[in-house]
Scaffold this motif. Structure first.
Motif, mmCIF file in Angstrom:
data_model
loop_
_atom_site.group_PDB
_atom_site.id
_atom_site.type_symbol
_atom_site.label_atom_id
_atom_site.label_comp_id
_atom_site.label_asym_id
_atom_site.label_seq_id
_atom_site.Cartn_x
_atom_site.Cartn_y
_atom_site.Cartn_z
ATOM 1 N N MET A 1 0.831 -1.190 0.000
ATOM 2 C CA MET A 1 0.000 0.000 0.000
ATOM 3 C C MET A 1 0.880 1.259 0.000
ATOM 4 O O MET A 1 2.090 1.171 -0.022
ATOM 5 C CB MET A 1 -0.922 -0.011 1.209
ATOM 6 N N LEU A 2 0.235 2.401 0.085
ATOM 7 C CA LEU A 2 0.969 3.664 0.029
ATOM 8 C C LEU A 2 1.781 3.857 1.312
ATOM 9 O O LEU A 2 1.227 3.800 2.405
ATOM 10 C CB LEU A 2 -0.031 4.806 -0.141
ATOM 11 N N PRO A 3 3.094 4.057 1.192
ATOM 12 C CA PRO A 3 3.926 4.199 2.393
ATOM 13 C C PRO A 3 3.560 5.456 3.180
ATOM 14 O O PRO A 3 3.247 6.501 2.597
ATOM 15 C CB PRO A 3 5.345 4.323 1.838
ATOM 16 N N PRO A 4 3.598 5.381 4.509
ATOM 17 C CA PRO A 4 3.332 6.581 5.314
ATOM 18 C C PRO A 4 4.480 7.575 5.199
ATOM 19 O O PRO A 4 5.604 7.208 4.843
ATOM 20 C CB PRO A 4 3.221 6.030 6.740
ATOM 21 N N GLY A 5 4.190 8.836 5.487
ATOM 22 C CA GLY A 5 5.229 9.863 5.482
ATOM 23 C C GLY A 5 4.785 11.134 4.801
ATOM 24 O O GLY A 5 3.608 11.336 4.500
ATOM 25 N N ASP A 6 5.755 12.010 4.577
ATOM 26 C CA ASP A 6 5.518 13.302 3.934
ATOM 27 C C ASP A 6 5.924 13.220 2.471
ATOM 28 O O ASP A 6 6.970 12.641 2.143
ATOM 29 C CB ASP A 6 6.334 14.398 4.626
ATOM 30 N N TYR A 7 5.122 13.809 1.611
ATOM 31 C CA TYR A 7 5.355 13.817 0.163
ATOM 32 C C TYR A 7 5.399 15.259 -0.336
ATOM 33 O O TYR A 7 4.612 16.096 0.115
ATOM 34 C CB TYR A 7 4.218 13.111 -0.561
ATOM 35 N N HIS A 8 6.286 15.513 -1.283
ATOM 36 C CA HIS A 8 6.394 16.841 -1.886
ATOM 37 C C HIS A 8 6.577 16.661 -3.398
ATOM 38 O O HIS A 8 7.579 16.073 -3.830
ATOM 39 C CB HIS A 8 7.581 17.605 -1.298
#
Length: 196
Positions: A1-8
């Motif tokens: 699934m979509l990895p947790p964290g911050d995306y930019h």
């Protein structure tokens, strides 16, 4: 699934920066914003996800130098129900969900990545199905057919067809994040940073 964290992400049109998309993902929630490079428009959203990372609820706001509107939607049984509020009033909307209950919100890249993650998890190399799509300009949801398919055996290169005559080439990183996206209108999106 979509990895947790911050995306930019940086989004460019014909080589010129047109928007910045930022997001925070954890197992149950996505909080994201996208602002135009000139600062004249902004989208903000919060989406709640179920255990399979499918959208349960989403609220989204759009503001520009001319007007503002907001919308909220919730999955109720087989429907995606919500309302859109703007200066002229409030509209109630009901959209039938597709078999796999996929949702796209205002062209945010994370929801495209979620859809592809679900296709990959099912072990499919090709998928066609109905998606509840929230339009980025009106915030009105409608049901559309979408297609995507794997382009090579690495499982990292995908082609996505959001509308008739539109094609996106998508490259994932090894964690399943969209690393790079390019469409046939000369719009590109690039993952600049991702941190857990």
């Amino acid at each position: 699934m979509l990895p947790p964290g911050d995306y930019h992400y940086e989004i460019c049109e014909r080589g010129e920066l047109s928007a910045i998309e930022e997001a925070r993902v954890d197992g149950a929630r996505i909080v994201a914003s996208r602002r135009s490079a000139d600062g004249r428009s902004r989208h903000e959203l919060e989406a709640m996800l179920d255990a399979e990372q499918r959208v349960k609820r989403v609220s989204i706001r759009y503001s520009s130098s001319l007007f503002a509107r907001k919308a909220s939607y919730e999955v109720v049984g087989e429907d995606f129900r919500g309302s859109v509020s703007a200066l002229a009033g409030r509209n109630e909307i009901v959209v039938k969900l597709g078999r796999f209950r996929e949702v796209e919100v205002a062209d945010f890249l994370l929801f495209r990545a979620l859809l592809i993650a679900h296709v990959r998890e099912r072990g499919q190399a090709r998928w066609t199905g109905r998606v509840a799509v929230i339009d980025p300009n009106t915030l009105v949801a409608a049901s559309f057919k979408r297609n995507c398919f794997r382009r090579d055996e690495t499982d990292l290169l995908w082609r996505y067809e959001p509308r008739m005559g539109e094609v996106e080439e998508i490259e994932l990183d090894s964690a399943g994040r969209i690393r790079y996206q390019r469409d046939n209108r000369a719009i590109t999106s690039r993952l600049i940073a991702a941190a857990e």
